[in-house]
Write an enzyme that holds these catalytic residues in place. Structure first.
Site, short mmCIF file in Angstrom:
data_model
loop_
_atom_site.label_atom_id
_atom_site.label_comp_id
_atom_site.label_asym_id
_atom_site.label_seq_id
_atom_site.Cartn_x
_atom_site.Cartn_y
_atom_site.Cartn_z
N HIS A 171 28.17 -38.92 -3.52
CA HIS A 171 28.22 -40.32 -3.08
C HIS A 171 28.32 -41.25 -4.29
O HIS A 171 27.34 -41.47 -5.00
CB HIS A 171 26.99 -40.65 -2.23
CG HIS A 171 26.95 -42.07 -1.77
ND1 HIS A 171 25.78 -42.76 -1.62
CD2 HIS A 171 27.94 -42.94 -1.45
CE1 HIS A 171 26.05 -43.98 -1.21
NE2 HIS A 171 27.35 -44.12 -1.11
N GLU A 198 25.03 -40.13 -6.26
CA GLU A 198 24.07 -39.29 -5.53
C GLU A 198 24.74 -37.95 -5.21
O GLU A 198 25.79 -37.92 -4.55
CB GLU A 198 23.63 -39.97 -4.24
CG GLU A 198 22.75 -41.20 -4.46
CD GLU A 198 22.34 -41.87 -3.17
OE1 GLU A 198 21.20 -42.35 -3.08
OE2 GLU A 198 23.18 -41.94 -2.25
N SER A 248 28.46 -41.96 2.76
CA SER A 248 27.25 -42.70 2.39
C SER A 248 26.14 -42.55 3.43
O SER A 248 25.01 -42.93 3.17
CB SER A 248 27.57 -44.19 2.22
OG SER A 248 28.03 -44.73 3.46
N ASN A 274 20.58 -45.67 0.19
CA ASN A 274 20.74 -46.28 1.50
C ASN A 274 19.53 -46.07 2.39
O ASN A 274 19.18 -46.93 3.20
CB ASN A 274 22.00 -45.75 2.19
CG ASN A 274 23.27 -46.38 1.65
OD1 ASN A 274 23.21 -47.30 0.84
ND2 ASN A 274 24.41 -45.88 2.07
#
Length: 611
Positions: A147, A159, A126, A197
Site C-alpha cells: 500500500h 505499508e 488501501s 487507515n
C-alpha cells in the site's frame, strides 16, 4: 537473475499507479507500465511526464536523470508483458487499479496465469482483504499488499501487508523493493485499514459524528485538532481532501470486515455524498472551497454541513475583564497566569502555602514566573520592560477572599471532582456578582462544578493546553445552564490573551481528548493483538499522516496514567465497547510504567535521577 535485474510491472496508471511507476523508475528499476487501452495508456504516460517535468523544474532531476528515468519506463497495453519482460519475466507485479474487490481479484487471477511461478503479486489496496484477493490465485503465499501513499514519488511510507499464508521470502523481497525505492516500509497484518487507515478513519468518522451531533462546528473541530495535537489538517478538512465519497467507501469496507460501529459511516457522511457535496473536488463538503482556489488549493471558507433550522440569535456582549483570579500554583496555573500577565491583565494568584505566595521565595509563584519571563526575554519573545510590567500586574495570596474583586476566576487545581466542587462552592461565596467562574478541567463534567454554586449561569469550562504559553488552543465549554454572556466573556478573554478559542458542548473529553484518546486506544489494541509493532505504528502515523508524534510516543509524553484516566471517563460516559481501556494500558499503569515521567512506558526513556 537478481531482483535488481528483473523488471517490476505496475498495472494501472491512474494517479496512484503512475506515481508508483515513476518512484520505482527513479530508484533505478526497469518498470513495465500497463493500462487497459490506448487512451488510458496515453493519460497515464502524460501523468508521469508532467510529474517528471515538475521534478526537473524543482531541481530534483537533471536532464540526464530525467532521460534515464524515461528510458527505464516501458509502457504498453499487453498484460502478457509481465512474462515477456526479460528472460524470467517480472520479479514483482503491483496492481493499482480501481478499489473494487471484483476488479482487483479478476486482474490478480489473470496475472497469476501469465506471470512466472516465482513472481510476487502485490495489491495496492488501501482497505480490501489481501487474503481474499490472494485466494483467487494459484499462489496465495506469493500475493501480499503493498500500500503506497499518494503522491507516491513524495510520500515515504509503504505499508507491506502480510497474510497468514505469506511466504517470508516474498515478504522480504517486497520490503527490499520499498527500501530500494527510498521508502520506509512498515509490516502489518491483513486487517481492515492496515495501520494508517485503521487508525485514521475511526478518528475521522468520530469527528463526523461530533459535527453531526452539533457538539461543535466543523471549523472548531478542525482548529482544535490542528492546534491541540499539531496535525497538519483538521479531520473534516482532511475528509474533504480525501473525498467524502472515497472516505465513505473505505469506511464501508472496513465496517464489513470488522463490524465495529466506529467504522460504520456516520449518517451525515452519506447525506453529504447523496447531495453531491464531496469535498474539494466538488467545491464543498464540510467546508466551502472558492472556485478561484482550485482543487489543489488550501483556501477554504468555514462551512457548517448541518445548518440550524432557526438562525442563531446575535451573541450578547461580553463582560469587561480587567482583573483575573487564578487558583492553583502548579504548572498549568502558572502557565495561564503568564499568558494573562503578558496580555496586559492584572492577575491575582491564590495558592495554599505561604512560601508559594512569598514574593522573595525563588520557588514561589513570583520567582517561578520571573524565571519564565526571563527565559522569554532571552528567546526574544518579550522585552525587559514588558517583563517588568507583567510582574507589576501580579499579586499573590493565600486568602481566597482576595479574589473578590476579580472579573473572572479560573481554577487550575488537581483533576479531582470532589476537590473542584468544594473549591467552586467556596469561590461562589467570595466572588462578586457577575464574575465568571471557569474550570480548566480536561475531562470532568463542567456541570458538576456549576451545580456546586448558586450561580450556574456564570460557570463555564476553559480548558487550556499545556504548556499554556506555547499552546494557543483553549476549549470553551458552556453547560446547559451557562448564560450566553459568561460564554462570550471567556471567548473574548481567550482572544484578548492571544489564544484561539473553540467552543464545544459539555461532554467527556470535549473536542481534542474525545477524538485523540480513542485513537490512542485503537493503536494500543493493535500492538496487543500482534497486528504490528509499536515502531511500525508510530512510523506509519508520522510518515503516512504527518502527525508530529506516533500514538505510542505521544502516550508516553502524556503519561499512561493520564491516558488511562481520560479513556475511562470517555468509556463511562458513552458506554461504547470500543472506548474501553485496553488491557495492555491498564497492566502498564499497574506496573508503574507511566511514560517519560517514570523513565518507562511503552518504551524505555532512561531513568530519572532521584529527587
Amino acid at each position: 537473475m537478481s531482483l535488481s535485474e528483473r523488471p517490476i510491472a505496475v498495472v494501472g496508471l491512474g494517479t496512484m499507479g503512475a506515481g508508483i511507476a515513476e518512484a520505482l523508475a527513479r530508484a533505478g528499476f526497469t518498470v513495465v507500465g500497463i493500462e487497459r487501452d490506448a487512451d488510458a495508456l496515453r493519460r497515464g504516460g502524460e501523468r508521469v511526464a508532467r510529474s517528471l517535468e515538475r521534478a526537473r523544474a524543482h531541481g530534483q532531476l537533471d536532464a540526464a536523470g530525467h532521460d534515464a528515468v524515461v528510458a527505464r519506463l516501458r509502457l504498453g497495453t499487453d498484460l502478457a508483458a509481465v512474462a515477456a519482460a526479460g528472460t524470467s519475466g517480472c520479479g514483482l507485479v503491483i496492481e493499482a487499479v480501481e478499489e473494487r474487490l471484483e476488479a482487483k481479484a479478476a486482474l490478480l487471477a489473470r496475472l497469476d496465469e501469465l506471470a512466472a511461478p516465482d513472481t510476487v503479486l502485490a495489491t495496492n489496496t488501501s482497505s480490501l482483504s489481501v487474503l481474499e484477493l490472494a485466494a483467487g490465485t494459484g499462489r496465495p503465499q506469493r500475493v501480499l499488499g503493498m500500500h503506497w501513499f499518494n503522491p507516491a514519488p513524495v510520500m515515504r511510507l509503504v505499508e507491506v501487508v502480510r497474510t497468514v499464508v505469506t511466504d517470508p521470502d516474498a515478504l522480504a523481497m517486497v520490503v527490499e523493493v520499498a527500501e530500494a525505492a527510498g521508502k520506509t516500509p512498515v509490516v502489518t497484518a491483513d486487517r481492515a485499514g492496515f495501520i494508517a487507515n485503521a487508525l485514521l478513519f475511526g478518528y475521522l468518522n468520530d469527528a463526523v459524528r461530533m459535527a453531526e451531533a452539533r457538539f461543535a462546528t466543523a471549523s472548531d473541530i478542525d482548529t482544535a485538532m490542528r492546534l491541540g495535537c499539531g496535525h497538519p489538517m483538521g479531520p473534516l478538512a482532511l475528509l474533504d481532501l480525501i473525498g467524502l465519497d472515497t472516505a465513505r467507501e473505505i469506511l464501508d469496507s472496513m465496517f464489513a470486515q470488522t463490524g465495529d460501529r466506529r467504522h460504520a459511516p456516520a449518517p451525515l457522511l452519506g447525506q453529504l455524498v447523496a447531495a453531491g457535496l464531496l469535498g474539494r473536488k466538488s467545491g464543498r463538503g464540510f467546508h466551502t472551497y472558492p472556485p478561484a482556489t482550485g482543487p489543489d488549493s488550501n483556501g477554504t471558507v468555514p462551512g457548517d454541513p448541518t445548518p440550524a433550522a432557526v438562525p442563531a440569535a446575535a451573541a450578547p456582549p461580553s463582560r469587561p475583564v480587567r482583573v483575573c483570579g487564578v487558583v492553583g500554583g502548579g504548572t498549568m496555573a502558572l502557565g495561564i497566569t503568564q499568558v494573562l500577565l503578558r496580555s496586559g491583565h492584572e492577575v491575582v494568584v491564590r495558592v495554599r502555602r505561604p512560601d508559594q505566595a512569598d514574593p522573595a521565595a525563588a520557588g514561589g509563584v513570583r520567582g517561578r514566573l520571573d524565571a519564565a519571563l526571563a527565559a522569554a526575554v532571552t528567546r526574544g519573545r518579550c522585552t525587559e520592560d514588558e517583563r517588568a510590567a507583567a510582574l507589576g500586574r501580579l499579586r499573590t495570596t493565600t486568602d481566597l477572599g482576595d479574589l473578590g474583586d476579580c472579573d473572572i476566576l479560573i481554577e487550575a487545581v488537581v483533576e479531582d471532582l470532589a476537590v473542584k466542587r468544594a473549591l467552586f462552592s467556596d469561590l461562589d461565596k467570595v466572588a462578586r456578582p457577575g464574575a465568571v467562574l471557569a474550570t480548566t478541567t480536561s475531562s470532568l463534567p463542567v456541570i458538576e462544578c456549576a451545580t456546586a454554586t448558586s450561580r450556574p449561569r456564570d460557570v463555564v469550562g476553559m480548558h487550556w493546553f499545556n504548556p499554556a504559553p506555547a499552546m494557543r488552543l483553549v476549549e470553551v465549554v458552556p453547560t446547559v445552564l451557562t448564560g450566553a454572556a459568561a460564554t462570550e466573556t471567556v471567548l473574548a478573554l481567550a482572544r484578548a490573551a492571544g489564544q484561539q478559542p473553540v467552543r464545544c458542548a459539555d461532554r467527556a473529553g470535549f473536542i481534542v481528548n474525545a477524538l485523540l484518546f480513542p485513537y490512542l486506544g485503537d493503536a494500543i489494541r493493535m500492538v496487543a493483538a500482534h497486528y504490528a509493532t509499536m515502531e511500525d505504528i508510530d512510523t506509519a502515523m508520522t510518515l503516512g499522516c504527518a502527525h508530529p508524534m506516533g500514538p505510542f510516543a505521544l502516550a508516553d509524553v502524556i503519561g499512561l496514567d493520564v491516558t488511562l484516566a481520560i479513556t475511562r471517563s470517555l468509556h463511562e460516559q458513552f458506554r461504547e465497547p470500543g472506548l474501553a481501556p485496553a488491557a495492555l494500558l491498564e497492566q502498564l499503569v499497574r506496573a508503574g510504567f507511566l511514560g517519560r515521567k517514570t523513565g518507562r512506558g511503552f518504551r524505555e526513556h532512561g531513568r530519572r535521577a532521584p529527587v
